[in-house]
Design a protein around this motif. Structure first.
Motif, PDB file in Angstrom:
ATOM      1  N   THR A  52     -57.920 -48.416  12.255  1.00 41.30           N
ATOM      2  CA  THR A  52     -57.752 -49.578  13.126  1.00 41.30           C
ATOM      3  C   THR A  52     -57.919 -50.895  12.381  1.00 41.30           C
ATOM      4  OG1 THR A  52     -60.064 -49.462  13.805  1.00 41.30           O
ATOM      5  CG2 THR A  52     -58.460 -48.346  15.207  1.00 41.30           C
ATOM      6  N   VAL A  53     -58.623 -50.910  11.261  1.00 38.00           N
ATOM      7  CA  VAL A  53     -58.818 -52.148  10.505  1.00 38.00           C
ATOM      8  C   VAL A  53     -57.740 -52.309   9.442  1.00 38.00           C
ATOM      9  CG1 VAL A  53     -60.373 -53.334   8.910  1.00 38.00           C
ATOM     10  CG2 VAL A  53     -61.287 -52.213  10.927  1.00 38.00           C
ATOM     11  N   ARG A  54     -57.380 -51.249   8.767  1.00 39.34           N
ATOM     12  CA  ARG A  54     -56.428 -51.337   7.659  1.00 39.34           C
ATOM     13  C   ARG A  54     -54.984 -51.385   8.132  1.00 39.34           C
ATOM     14  NH1 ARG A  54     -55.836 -47.452   2.327  1.00 39.34           N
ATOM     15  NH2 ARG A  54     -53.954 -48.448   1.582  1.00 39.34           N
ATOM     16  N   TYR A  55     -54.642 -50.607   9.150  1.00 42.59           N
ATOM     17  CA  TYR A  55     -53.262 -50.524   9.597  1.00 42.59           C
ATOM     18  C   TYR A  55     -53.096 -51.230  10.936  1.00 42.59           C
ATOM     19  CZ  TYR A  55     -53.031 -46.905   6.044  1.00 42.59           C
ATOM     20  OH  TYR A  55     -53.100 -46.221   4.863  1.00 42.59           O
ATOM     21  N   LEU A  56     -52.212 -52.224  10.971  1.00 38.11           N
ATOM     22  CA  LEU A  56     -51.937 -52.960  12.200  1.00 38.11           C
ATOM     23  C   LEU A  56     -50.558 -52.554  12.700  1.00 38.11           C
ATOM     24  CD1 LEU A  56     -53.142 -56.476  11.006  1.00 38.11           C
ATOM     25  CD2 LEU A  56     -54.418 -54.797  12.329  1.00 38.11           C
ATOM     26  N   PRO A  57     -50.397 -52.332  14.004  1.00 33.99           N
ATOM     27  CA  PRO A  57     -49.088 -51.911  14.505  1.00 33.99           C
ATOM     28  C   PRO A  57     -48.049 -53.026  14.369  1.00 33.99           C
ATOM     29  CG  PRO A  57     -50.611 -52.281  16.322  1.00 33.99           C
ATOM     30  CD  PRO A  57     -51.391 -52.421  15.055  1.00 33.99           C
ATOM     31  N   VAL A  58     -46.818 -52.629  14.042  1.00 32.28           N
ATOM     32  CA  VAL A  58     -45.698 -53.561  13.977  1.00 32.28           C
ATOM     33  C   VAL A  58     -44.926 -53.403  15.287  1.00 32.28           C
ATOM     34  CG1 VAL A  58     -43.595 -54.189  12.746  1.00 32.28           C
ATOM     35  CG2 VAL A  58     -45.581 -53.369  11.473  1.00 32.28           C
ATOM     36  N   ASN A  59     -44.952 -54.448  16.093  1.00 30.10           N
ATOM     37  CA  ASN A  59     -44.374 -54.346  17.434  1.00 30.10           C
ATOM     38  C   ASN A  59     -42.879 -54.650  17.477  1.00 30.10           C
ATOM     39  OD1 ASN A  59     -46.902 -53.697  18.543  1.00 30.10           O
ATOM     40  ND2 ASN A  59     -47.450 -55.852  18.666  1.00 30.10           N
ATOM     41  N   ASN A  60     -42.340 -55.359  16.468  1.00 35.07           N
ATOM     42  CA  ASN A  60     -40.941 -55.753  16.530  1.00 35.07           C
ATOM     43  C   ASN A  60     -40.033 -54.848  15.680  1.00 35.07           C
ATOM     44  OD1 ASN A  60     -41.825 -56.581  14.059  1.00 35.07           O
ATOM     45  ND2 ASN A  60     -40.873 -58.606  14.128  1.00 35.07           N
ATOM     46  N   ALA A  61     -40.486 -53.656  15.365  1.00 33.69           N
ATOM     47  CA  ALA A  61     -39.671 -52.683  14.631  1.00 33.69           C
ATOM     48  C   ALA A  61     -39.734 -51.353  15.370  1.00 33.69           C
ATOM     49  CB  ALA A  61     -40.179 -52.523  13.206  1.00 33.69           C
ATOM     50  N   GLY A  62     -38.615 -50.644  15.328  1.00 32.31           N
ATOM     51  CA  GLY A  62     -38.547 -49.370  16.027  1.00 32.31           C
ATOM     52  C   GLY A  62     -39.114 -48.229  15.197  1.00 32.31           C
ATOM     53  N   LYS A  63     -39.154 -47.049  15.816  1.00 30.60           N
ATOM     54  CA  LYS A  63     -39.632 -45.857  15.119  1.00 30.60           C
ATOM     55  C   LYS A  63     -38.584 -45.392  14.118  1.00 30.60           C
ATOM     56  CE  LYS A  63     -42.628 -44.357  18.829  1.00 30.60           C
ATOM     57  NZ  LYS A  63     -43.130 -43.236  19.600  1.00 30.60           N
ATOM     58  N   ASP A  64     -39.029 -44.640  13.109  1.00 33.67           N
ATOM     59  CA  ASP A  64     -38.083 -44.108  12.132  1.00 33.67           C
ATOM     60  C   ASP A  64     -37.401 -42.857  12.682  1.00 33.67           C
ATOM     61  OD1 ASP A  64     -40.028 -42.153  11.890  1.00 33.67           O
ATOM     62  OD2 ASP A  64     -40.274 -42.358   9.736  1.00 33.67           O
ATOM     63  N   CYS A  65     -36.535 -42.226  11.870  1.00 29.65           N
ATOM     64  CA  CYS A  65     -35.753 -41.080  12.337  1.00 29.65           C
ATOM     65  C   CYS A  65     -36.618 -39.864  12.665  1.00 29.65           C
ATOM     66  CB  CYS A  65     -34.692 -40.716  11.304  1.00 29.65           C
ATOM     67  SG  CYS A  65     -35.364 -40.216   9.716  1.00 29.65           S
ATOM     68  N   MET A  66     -37.870 -39.850  12.188  1.00 26.34           N
ATOM     69  CA  MET A  66     -38.760 -38.734  12.483  1.00 26.34           C
ATOM     70  C   MET A  66     -39.727 -39.059  13.621  1.00 26.34           C
ATOM     71  SD  MET A  66     -39.414 -36.806   8.890  1.00 26.34           S
ATOM     72  CE  MET A  66     -40.188 -38.048   7.913  1.00 26.34           C
ATOM     73  N   GLY A  67     -39.547 -40.211  14.262  1.00 21.93           N
ATOM     74  CA  GLY A  67     -40.364 -40.571  15.411  1.00 21.93           C
ATOM     75  C   GLY A  67     -41.699 -41.203  15.070  1.00 21.93           C
ATOM     76  N   ARG A  68     -41.905 -41.585  13.806  1.00 25.79           N
ATOM     77  CA  ARG A  68     -43.173 -42.207  13.407  1.00 25.79           C
ATOM     78  C   ARG A  68     -43.123 -43.707  13.677  1.00 25.79           C
ATOM     79  NH1 ARG A  68     -43.419 -40.032   7.371  1.00 25.79           N
ATOM     80  NH2 ARG A  68     -41.418 -41.074   7.505  1.00 25.79           N
ATOM     81  N   SER A  69     -44.249 -44.272  14.070  1.00 31.41           N
ATOM     82  CA  SER A  69     -44.349 -45.694  14.384  1.00 31.41           C
ATOM     83  C   SER A  69     -44.672 -46.504  13.128  1.00 31.41           C
ATOM     84  CB  SER A  69     -45.440 -45.931  15.428  1.00 31.41           C
ATOM     85  OG  SER A  69     -45.130 -45.245  16.612  1.00 31.41           O
ATOM     86  N   PRO A  70     -44.153 -47.747  13.057  1.00 32.27           N
ATOM     87  CA  PRO A  70     -44.434 -48.589  11.882  1.00 32.27           C
ATOM     88  C   PRO A  70     -45.791 -49.283  12.000  1.00 32.27           C
ATOM     89  CG  PRO A  70     -42.946 -49.723  13.354  1.00 32.27           C
ATOM     90  CD  PRO A  70     -43.186 -48.363  13.944  1.00 32.27           C
ATOM     91  N   PHE A  71     -46.476 -49.376  10.852  1.00 28.92           N
ATOM     92  CA  PHE A  71     -47.748 -50.091  10.767  1.00 28.92           C
ATOM     93  C   PHE A  71     -47.749 -50.938   9.509  1.00 28.92           C
ATOM     94  CE2 PHE A  71     -48.694 -46.509  13.448  1.00 28.92           C
ATOM     95  CZ  PHE A  71     -49.550 -47.024  14.397  1.00 28.92           C
ATOM     96  N   TYR A  72     -48.399 -52.106   9.581  1.00 31.23           N
ATOM     97  CA  TYR A  72     -48.554 -52.971   8.414  1.00 31.23           C
ATOM     98  C   TYR A  72     -49.857 -52.601   7.725  1.00 31.23           C
ATOM     99  CZ  TYR A  72     -49.289 -57.124   5.596  1.00 31.23           C
ATOM    100  OH  TYR A  72     -49.525 -57.975   4.547  1.00 31.23           O
ATOM    101  N   ASP A  73     -49.775 -52.258   6.439  1.00 29.71           N
ATOM    102  CA  ASP A  73     -50.952 -51.910   5.644  1.00 29.71           C
ATOM    103  C   ASP A  73     -51.534 -53.199   5.077  1.00 29.71           C
ATOM    104  OD1 ASP A  73     -52.869 -50.973   3.901  1.00 29.71           O
ATOM    105  OD2 ASP A  73     -51.577 -49.466   2.978  1.00 29.71           O
ATOM    106  N   VAL A  74     -52.711 -53.574   5.548  1.00 31.00           N
ATOM    107  CA  VAL A  74     -53.350 -54.833   5.162  1.00 31.00           C
ATOM    108  C   VAL A  74     -53.674 -54.852   3.674  1.00 31.00           C
ATOM    109  CG1 VAL A  74     -55.358 -56.323   5.567  1.00 31.00           C
ATOM    110  CG2 VAL A  74     -54.263 -55.168   7.487  1.00 31.00           C
ATOM    111  N   GLU A  75     -54.074 -53.737   3.092  1.00 27.11           N
ATOM    112  CA  GLU A  75     -54.474 -53.705   1.676  1.00 27.11           C
ATOM    113  C   GLU A  75     -53.292 -53.826   0.735  1.00 27.11           C
ATOM    114  OE1 GLU A  75     -57.162 -50.619   0.563  1.00 27.11           O
ATOM    115  OE2 GLU A  75     -58.555 -51.080   2.192  1.00 27.11           O
ATOM    116  N   THR A  76     -52.189 -53.134   1.040  1.00 28.48           N
ATOM    117  CA  THR A  76     -51.042 -53.157   0.116  1.00 28.48           C
ATOM    118  C   THR A  76     -49.985 -54.174   0.512  1.00 28.48           C
ATOM    119  OG1 THR A  76     -49.829 -51.429   1.334  1.00 28.48           O
ATOM    120  CG2 THR A  76     -51.374 -50.716  -0.398  1.00 28.48           C
TER     121      THR A  76
END
Length: 82
Positions: A52-76
């Motif tokens: 919950t601290v490192r990965y923030l959800p990306v709300n303006n991008a859709g899921k990939d072809c495998m159904g996974r949700s996008p997250f912004y990695d704060v560290e990288t």
């Protein structure tokens, strides 16, 4: 026909059983590597906090072809799909 002998519980027998169980637990603890030990509630809470601290959800991008949700990695600084 001879009568069957009935075993009775003795203090020595109970002590031997308790000592045997204690030895087994100590041996399991000593010889089990950290990687093979079960996760504790604290371990799971730390993992939840990391996610919950490192990965923030990306709300303006859709899921990939495998159904996974996008997250912004704060560290990288990259978008990852989880």
């Amino acid at each position: 026909m001879p009568k069957a002998k009935v075993d009775k519980m003795s203090l020595a027998g109970v002590g031997n059983a308790a000592a045997g169980a204690a030895v087994v637990e100590v041996v399991k603890t000593v010889f089990t590597t950290q990687d093979n030990k079960p996760a504790t509630i604290k371990d799971i809470q730390e993992l939840k906090t990391l996610i919950t601290v490192r990965y923030l959800p990306v709300n303006n991008a859709g899921k990939d072809c495998m159904g996974r949700s996008p997250f912004y990695d704060v560290e990288t600084g990259n978008v990852v799909y989880l």
